[in-house]
Design an enzyme around this catalytic site. Sequence first.
Site, mmCIF file in Angstrom:
data_model
loop_
_atom_site.group_PDB
_atom_site.id
_atom_site.type_symbol
_atom_site.label_atom_id
_atom_site.label_comp_id
_atom_site.label_asym_id
_atom_site.label_seq_id
_atom_site.Cartn_x
_atom_site.Cartn_y
_atom_site.Cartn_z
ATOM 1 N N HIS A 118 -2.628 10.975 1.106
ATOM 2 C CA HIS A 118 -2.093 10.671 2.440
ATOM 3 C C HIS A 118 -1.379 11.934 2.943
ATOM 4 O O HIS A 118 -0.168 11.925 3.178
ATOM 5 C CB HIS A 118 -1.172 9.452 2.370
ATOM 6 C CG HIS A 118 -0.896 8.798 3.706
ATOM 7 N ND1 HIS A 118 -1.055 7.442 3.928
ATOM 8 C CD2 HIS A 118 -0.466 9.306 4.884
ATOM 9 C CE1 HIS A 118 -0.734 7.151 5.189
ATOM 10 N NE2 HIS A 118 -0.355 8.267 5.788
ATOM 11 N N ARG A 159 0.853 -1.192 0.000
ATOM 12 C CA ARG A 159 0.000 0.000 0.000
ATOM 13 C C ARG A 159 0.883 1.235 0.000
ATOM 14 O O ARG A 159 1.718 1.411 0.893
ATOM 15 C CB ARG A 159 -0.916 -0.007 1.229
ATOM 16 C CG ARG A 159 -1.690 1.286 1.390
ATOM 17 C CD ARG A 159 -2.684 1.259 2.544
ATOM 18 N NE ARG A 159 -3.299 2.559 2.678
ATOM 19 C CZ ARG A 159 -3.192 3.363 3.742
ATOM 20 N NH1 ARG A 159 -2.520 2.971 4.817
ATOM 21 N NH2 ARG A 159 -3.744 4.548 3.743
ATOM 22 N N GLU A 208 -7.178 8.593 6.730
ATOM 23 C CA GLU A 208 -7.404 9.146 8.075
ATOM 24 C C GLU A 208 -7.863 10.604 8.071
ATOM 25 O O GLU A 208 -7.083 11.516 8.343
ATOM 26 C CB GLU A 208 -6.132 9.022 8.918
ATOM 27 C CG GLU A 208 -5.667 7.594 9.086
ATOM 28 C CD GLU A 208 -4.569 7.456 10.140
ATOM 29 O OE1 GLU A 208 -3.994 8.470 10.557
ATOM 30 O OE2 GLU A 208 -4.299 6.328 10.533
ATOM 31 N N TYR A 261 -4.174 1.046 15.668
ATOM 32 C CA TYR A 261 -2.945 1.063 16.466
ATOM 33 C C TYR A 261 -3.209 0.855 17.948
ATOM 34 O O TYR A 261 -2.416 0.273 18.657
ATOM 35 C CB TYR A 261 -2.233 2.409 16.286
ATOM 36 C CG TYR A 261 -1.602 2.576 14.930
ATOM 37 C CD1 TYR A 261 -0.284 2.194 14.704
ATOM 38 C CD2 TYR A 261 -2.325 3.110 13.867
ATOM 39 C CE1 TYR A 261 0.307 2.344 13.459
ATOM 40 C CE2 TYR A 261 -1.736 3.257 12.611
ATOM 41 C CZ TYR A 261 -0.431 2.875 12.416
ATOM 42 O OH TYR A 261 0.151 3.006 11.184
ATOM 43 N N ASN A 293 -7.140 1.773 9.875
ATOM 44 C CA ASN A 293 -5.804 1.848 10.465
ATOM 45 C C ASN A 293 -5.965 1.686 11.966
ATOM 46 O O ASN A 293 -6.613 2.511 12.619
ATOM 47 C CB ASN A 293 -5.153 3.204 10.166
ATOM 48 C CG ASN A 293 -4.823 3.358 8.692
ATOM 49 O OD1 ASN A 293 -4.978 2.424 7.910
ATOM 50 N ND2 ASN A 293 -4.361 4.543 8.313
ATOM 51 N N GLU A 323 -3.409 -0.334 8.011
ATOM 52 C CA GLU A 323 -2.191 -0.047 8.785
ATOM 53 C C GLU A 323 -2.323 -0.687 10.159
ATOM 54 O O GLU A 323 -3.399 -0.658 10.766
ATOM 55 C CB GLU A 323 -1.982 1.460 9.015
ATOM 56 C CG GLU A 323 -1.600 2.247 7.787
ATOM 57 C CD GLU A 323 -1.379 3.736 8.090
ATOM 58 O OE1 GLU A 323 -1.085 4.096 9.249
ATOM 59 O OE2 GLU A 323 -1.513 4.538 7.147
HETATM 60 C C1 GBH Z 1 -0.944 6.634 10.955
HETATM 61 O O1 GBH Z 1 -1.725 7.415 11.802
HETATM 62 C C2 GBH Z 1 -0.596 7.344 9.679
HETATM 63 O O2 GBH Z 1 -1.497 7.005 8.650
HETATM 64 C C3 GBH Z 1 0.814 7.094 9.228
HETATM 65 O O3 GBH Z 1 1.155 7.981 8.215
HETATM 66 C C4 GBH Z 1 1.740 7.179 10.408
HETATM 67 O O4 GBH Z 1 3.082 7.101 10.060
HETATM 68 C C5 GBH Z 1 1.386 6.068 11.355
HETATM 69 O O5 GBH Z 1 0.059 6.151 11.728
HETATM 70 C C6 GBH Z 1 2.193 6.033 12.642
HETATM 71 O O6 GBH Z 1 1.918 7.160 13.434
HETATM 72 O O7 GBH Z 1 -1.152 13.691 18.937
HETATM 73 O O8 GBH Z 1 -2.191 12.717 20.865
HETATM 74 O O9 GBH Z 1 -3.540 13.855 19.220
HETATM 75 C C7 GBH Z 1 -1.942 6.809 13.058
HETATM 76 C C8 GBH Z 1 -3.071 7.371 13.826
HETATM 77 C C9 GBH Z 1 -3.901 9.140 15.090
HETATM 78 C C10 GBH Z 1 -1.641 8.522 15.376
HETATM 79 C C11 GBH Z 1 -3.613 10.436 15.772
HETATM 80 C C12 GBH Z 1 -1.325 9.827 16.041
HETATM 81 C C13 GBH Z 1 -2.189 11.612 17.267
HETATM 82 C C14 GBH Z 1 -2.562 11.550 18.685
HETATM 83 N N1 GBH Z 1 -2.725 8.636 14.446
HETATM 84 N N2 GBH Z 1 -2.502 10.322 16.669
HETATM 85 S S1 GBH Z 1 -2.341 13.076 19.468
#
Ligand code: GBH
Length: 452
Positions: A125, A81, A170, A300, A298, A358
């Site tokens: 993106h 991707r 996102e 995490y 995505n 992701e």
């Molecule tokens: C993804 O976002 C992205 O798509 C990707 O590009 C990135 O490299 C990867 O994750 C790893 O970070 O600052 O406390 O408000 C992940 C989801 C949601 C993670 C918002 C960071 C910020 C939280 N993101 N979050 S805060």
Amino acid sequence: MKSITYSSPFPSDFVFGVAAASAQIEGGAFADGKGESIWDRFARSPGAIHGGDTLDVACDHYHRFDEDFGLMASLGVKHYRLSIAWPRIYPSGDGDVNPAGLDFYHRLFASMSKHGIKPWVTLFHWDLPQALEDQGGWTARSTVDAFARYADTVVKAFSGEVKDWITLNEIRCFTLLAYAYGLKAPGRKESAAVVNQTYHHALLAHGHGVRAVRMFGGEGARVGLTDNVDVSVPVTETPADIAAAKAWFADKNLHILGAIHGKGYAQAYLDRVGADAPLVEAGDFELISLPTDFLGLNIYTATYVRAGRQGEAYEAVQLPANYPRADSSWLNLVPQAIYWAPRMCHELYGYPSIYITENGCGYNEEPVVNGEVVDLHRRDYLRNHLREVHRAIADGVPIDGYFLWSFIDNFEWEDGYQRRFGIVHCDFQTQVRTPKLSAYYYADVMRLRTVL
Ligand code: GBH
């Protein structure tokens, strides 16, 4: 003795892949007529990015993609991707198309094909052309029109090479975090009304992406959105906590998946935003709610939710300070997130096909020692999450694929190069690539189609 199949294989057509994004790995930030992106600009504003890092070189994938695809292929990767950089195609946002930008991706797709790797392409993106930001960026409806033109151009140009399209990555991150919190480019802090309008414009852009793929994608083309839903996990998997987690999930995702699925903003959302509601024009939701082929998620981390002790529909539980997490402060380790998010999307919105677009974890110190990076922490993260994907499929949740974030350490947005998410280590001084232990682990998972 009873026999159990804890590790039965994934379905034979399940897609295992890796993911990355243009701005984070390509470099070549001003090569061959590429225009400035909002991230190129943001990286030059003091204090915006950890260590003052820029995207200028990144992993130099712009010049090394053929080697990189060779390395992917050697690990058994068959699905990748990636995203296309809008400012390579339209350096000034709209205006004239840049043939050298199109040519770059033609060469890239040819190399992927040579190495037996199938592309899954995200149209956007986060690397918005700066010229569009100068006209208001996602606060302006004209950015939606420019996106529509860009999507048409890209889908037409690559319809022979690409069958699987993702419209946007996102929405929350390039609207809320970028226009309300100022954390991501362009780093603005706008009012709730303006931010709600950016969500609406993003939803419209998604609709145009779907329309472009239907019109120009050719035979067999498929399209979906990648959303980073706010994920809830029931504290205990009892009916009461599950119902609470589901109510929380529906509430938190009302303005994106809720709006798409509901073909309009729910009354509960309109009540919440009151006078800050976005302006909606006639026909907007016909576009926004065009049927898609799959949902990308995505995943995490998650919030733990339980039934309210005072009779509320739900109650989010505050994490204790010593709860385990990766080096990203937001990345609390909650593997059940990847079970519950797809299950809730399936149950609430009826998506028939879901891809994890992701999943991964970021750490700061991952040194190469004796030619090796022993990232057992990442191997554990992947194993725990893949087990939950497997459990979801066994429970009838239609997850059809999993893309690991990320193939290689890269520009981790405001965290710069310090925060490493790759299964391949990148030495940003020498551009030497070293597969980490997790890369060999994942290679075996992909080969045997089993969580090992
Ligand atoms: C993804 O976002 C992205 O798509 C990707 O590009 C990135 O490299 C990867 O994750 C790893 O970070 O600052 O406390 O408000 C992940 C989801 C949601 C993670 C918002 C960071 C910020 C939280 N993101 N979050 S805060």
